[in-house]
Design a protein around this motif. Sequence first.
Motif, PDB file in Angstrom:
ATOM      1  N   SER A 122       0.839  -1.182   0.000  1.00 28.39           N
ATOM      2  CA  SER A 122       0.000   0.000   0.000  1.00 28.39           C
ATOM      3  C   SER A 122       0.876   1.235   0.000  1.00 28.39           C
ATOM      4  O   SER A 122       2.097   1.164   0.107  1.00 28.39           O
ATOM      5  CB  SER A 122      -0.903   0.013   1.242  1.00 28.39           C
ATOM      6  OG  SER A 122      -0.113   0.232   2.391  1.00 28.39           O
ATOM      7  N   THR A 145       0.505  -2.541  16.034  1.00 28.09           N
ATOM      8  CA  THR A 145      -0.513  -2.145  15.067  1.00 28.09           C
ATOM      9  C   THR A 145      -0.163  -2.762  13.727  1.00 28.09           C
ATOM     10  O   THR A 145       1.022  -2.948  13.391  1.00 28.09           O
ATOM     11  CB  THR A 145      -0.592  -0.616  14.929  1.00 28.09           C
ATOM     12  OG1 THR A 145       0.676  -0.111  14.495  1.00 28.09           O
ATOM     13  CG2 THR A 145      -0.972   0.026  16.249  1.00 28.09           C
ATOM     14  N   SER A 201      -2.216  -4.316   9.691  1.00 26.25           N
ATOM     15  CA  SER A 201      -3.420  -4.497   8.880  1.00 26.25           C
ATOM     16  C   SER A 201      -3.285  -5.803   8.119  1.00 26.25           C
ATOM     17  O   SER A 201      -2.186  -6.351   7.984  1.00 26.25           O
ATOM     18  CB  SER A 201      -3.620  -3.323   7.906  1.00 26.25           C
ATOM     19  OG  SER A 201      -2.564  -3.273   6.960  1.00 26.25           O
ATOM     20  N   SER A 240     -16.899  -7.646  11.363  1.00 22.16           N
ATOM     21  CA  SER A 240     -15.925  -6.567  11.355  1.00 22.16           C
ATOM     22  C   SER A 240     -16.299  -5.487  12.367  1.00 22.16           C
ATOM     23  O   SER A 240     -17.462  -5.109  12.485  1.00 22.16           O
ATOM     24  CB  SER A 240     -15.858  -5.947   9.957  1.00 22.16           C
ATOM     25  OG  SER A 240     -15.027  -4.808   9.934  1.00 22.16           O
ATOM     26  N   GLY A 278     -10.331  -2.822  15.986  1.00 23.23           N
ATOM     27  CA  GLY A 278     -10.162  -2.117  14.718  1.00 23.23           C
ATOM     28  C   GLY A 278     -10.197  -3.082  13.548  1.00 23.23           C
ATOM     29  O   GLY A 278     -10.959  -4.043  13.527  1.00 23.23           O
ATOM     30  N   GLY A 279      -9.367  -2.824  12.553  1.00 23.78           N
ATOM     31  CA  GLY A 279      -9.292  -3.708  11.389  1.00 23.78           C
ATOM     32  C   GLY A 279     -10.531  -3.669  10.529  1.00 23.78           C
ATOM     33  O   GLY A 279     -10.961  -4.710  10.010  1.00 23.78           O
ATOM     34  N   GLN A 280     -11.159  -2.491  10.379  1.00 27.24           N
ATOM     35  CA  GLN A 280     -12.371  -2.395   9.568  1.00 27.24           C
ATOM     36  C   GLN A 280     -12.175  -3.039   8.197  1.00 27.24           C
ATOM     37  O   GLN A 280     -11.073  -3.059   7.662  1.00 27.24           O
ATOM     38  CB  GLN A 280     -12.781  -0.926   9.412  1.00 27.24           C
ATOM     39  CG  GLN A 280     -13.612  -0.387  10.570  1.00 27.24           C
ATOM     40  CD  GLN A 280     -12.817  -0.273  11.869  1.00 27.24           C
ATOM     41  OE1 GLN A 280     -11.588  -0.180  11.833  1.00 27.24           O
ATOM     42  NE2 GLN A 280     -13.502  -0.268  12.993  1.00 27.24           N
ATOM     43  N   GLU A 281     -13.272  -3.533   7.661  1.00 26.98           N
ATOM     44  CA  GLU A 281     -13.363  -4.345   6.432  1.00 26.98           C
ATOM     45  C   GLU A 281     -13.005  -5.807   6.683  1.00 26.98           C
ATOM     46  O   GLU A 281     -13.436  -6.681   5.933  1.00 26.98           O
ATOM     47  CB  GLU A 281     -12.460  -3.832   5.279  1.00 26.98           C
ATOM     48  CG  GLU A 281     -12.891  -2.506   4.670  1.00 26.98           C
ATOM     49  CD  GLU A 281     -12.329  -1.338   5.447  1.00 26.98           C
ATOM     50  OE1 GLU A 281     -11.144  -1.388   5.813  1.00 26.98           O
ATOM     51  OE2 GLU A 281     -13.089  -0.382   5.697  1.00 26.98           O
ATOM     52  N   SER A 329      -6.794  -4.071   4.963  1.00 28.23           N
ATOM     53  CA  SER A 329      -7.878  -3.692   5.863  1.00 28.23           C
ATOM     54  C   SER A 329      -7.512  -2.400   6.576  1.00 28.23           C
ATOM     55  O   SER A 329      -6.398  -1.885   6.431  1.00 28.23           O
ATOM     56  CB  SER A 329      -8.098  -4.792   6.903  1.00 28.23           C
ATOM     57  OG  SER A 329      -6.999  -4.845   7.797  1.00 28.23           O
ATOM     58  N   GLY A 330      -8.445  -1.895   7.367  1.00 25.32           N
ATOM     59  CA  GLY A 330      -8.099  -0.808   8.260  1.00 25.32           C
ATOM     60  C   GLY A 330      -7.120  -1.298   9.307  1.00 25.32           C
ATOM     61  O   GLY A 330      -6.932  -2.496   9.512  1.00 25.32           O
ATOM     62  N   ALA A 331      -6.463  -0.364   9.978  1.00 32.25           N
ATOM     63  CA  ALA A 331      -5.465  -0.737  10.975  1.00 32.25           C
ATOM     64  C   ALA A 331      -6.125  -1.380  12.190  1.00 32.25           C
ATOM     65  O   ALA A 331      -7.184  -0.948  12.635  1.00 32.25           O
ATOM     66  CB  ALA A 331      -4.671   0.494  11.402  1.00 32.25           C
ATOM     67  N   TYR A 332      -5.518  -2.426  12.697  1.00 34.39           N
ATOM     68  CA  TYR A 332      -5.956  -3.032  13.954  1.00 34.39           C
ATOM     69  C   TYR A 332      -4.914  -2.747  15.031  1.00 34.39           C
ATOM     70  O   TYR A 332      -3.764  -2.389  14.736  1.00 34.39           O
ATOM     71  CB  TYR A 332      -6.175  -4.539  13.803  1.00 34.39           C
ATOM     72  CG  TYR A 332      -4.924  -5.328  13.511  1.00 34.39           C
ATOM     73  CD1 TYR A 332      -4.010  -5.646  14.523  1.00 34.39           C
ATOM     74  CD2 TYR A 332      -4.643  -5.760  12.221  1.00 34.39           C
ATOM     75  CE1 TYR A 332      -2.854  -6.365  14.254  1.00 34.39           C
ATOM     76  CE2 TYR A 332      -3.483  -6.475  11.939  1.00 34.39           C
ATOM     77  CZ  TYR A 332      -2.593  -6.774  12.955  1.00 34.39           C
ATOM     78  OH  TYR A 332      -1.448  -7.469  12.704  1.00 34.39           O
TER      79      TYR A 332
END
Length: 463
Positions: free
Chosen positions: A26, A76, A78, A130, A104-107, A169-172
């Motif tokens: 990314s 942290t 993803s 999610s 966290g970790g959206q998516e 994904s979003g950050a977890y």
Amino acid sequence: MNTSSSLRVLSAAAATLLGMGCNKDSAEEKRLTRSSDKPAVVLVGETEASGDAIAEVEPNNEVTEAQQLESGVSATGSLDGSDDVDRYAFVAASTGLLFVTASGGQEADLILALHDASGTALAKSDRGPSGTLEGLPGFGVEAGSKYQFVVGEFVGRKLRKAGGRKGPSGAYRLAWRIEEDAESGFEREPNEEASGASEILIGEERRGFVGWGGDQDLWRLPITGFGEVVANSDDGAASSKEALHIVVTGIPGVATRLALLGPSGEQIVERSAGKGEELAVRNLLPEVGVDSYTIRVSGKSSNPEESYMLRVDTAEIGPGTEEEPNDSQATATPLGGNDSTLLIARGEITNGDSDYFQLAPVTYDRILELRLSGAAGADLDISVVAESGAVLAEGLTVGAGVGETLSQVPVGQGLSPLLKVHAKTVKSPASYELSLSLIRGTAVPAPAPLPTPSDSNILPQPE
């Protein structure tokens, strides 16, 4: 069971649920140069520690590639698509209880697992879709032992057929700690098997978690030497007994279940409660000769952040008080039953509970009159049940706090019917009192109903 439900302890083969993944790619990634015979190292997010958290470093998909974490330092990262897996290794600095969460970790529908150093899964959390916090609270670790956290993604059938989720994904955030001083006050996972049950003594309070889907806690309750008789009347007959009260406080968002198991694992009593509600077994008289019971706490849902409190107390109970277990005809609490006798029975109804009392038989006919007091927050009903199970009479007044009355119930000679108290709805444990009288005699049968007029039996009226 839903395929995304959590499993308590997994086999080595099941550990492949969190399999290999690919490197992240990314705009935020920074590649560092390695020798040509080794894969590139990728830092996801910041290259340095941010506060108490460090950034994930790829590759970290395999057991041998797990990123090392210092004691208590968060991480942290993803997930780059559904197949990616992130591993973090740590050495337990002390013996105690491990508390770890992934948020966290959206998516991505996160899965959080704890593995041993060889990659064998010890516990796994997959609580929901999610955005759901995943956690493993209270897992026992040993000083100097090596473990790994594994963050992966649950992929449902529909998404799997579509080829999985693509892209980062979003950050977890992975946060963890080991508590040394919590061990004496908390359950120690894993304890879903009798051999690993945490112990609670009479008079103690202990805490535990229904921390992930499928989690259940076993507690061993020693009762050796626990005496039933507390006081005796002048003629030597027991006038009061010592009983146990077992209480589990409510857990926010969790519908809790409490079961008491005997020495061979047989279920003696079970209670269930709605989300956040307390449940209890009161006035329990242990079976003579039993050394210990097992208490099982579980739930339909889970909460890795809020613990429950398990408490075991003692109390004296007098004649006429219900004696648990009395949820069935076979375990009914005995009452007296001579003529011209006024009896008072007391008990408490909780979720999933029914109380049975049994009258003593005599050699003549009797008439039973009874009154069940109302209990605020509970719609109680009373039934008179024959030993065959047939219902002889019942009061079914609708409404919480409304009492029930039954009159002129015949009790034939030699019979010992049962009185059943049960509830349609119970918001919280509800105490009640049952007053009854038994009088020698035969109940007057109710008059037959008058015939209903019809065209065929109406006589012609004179003109």
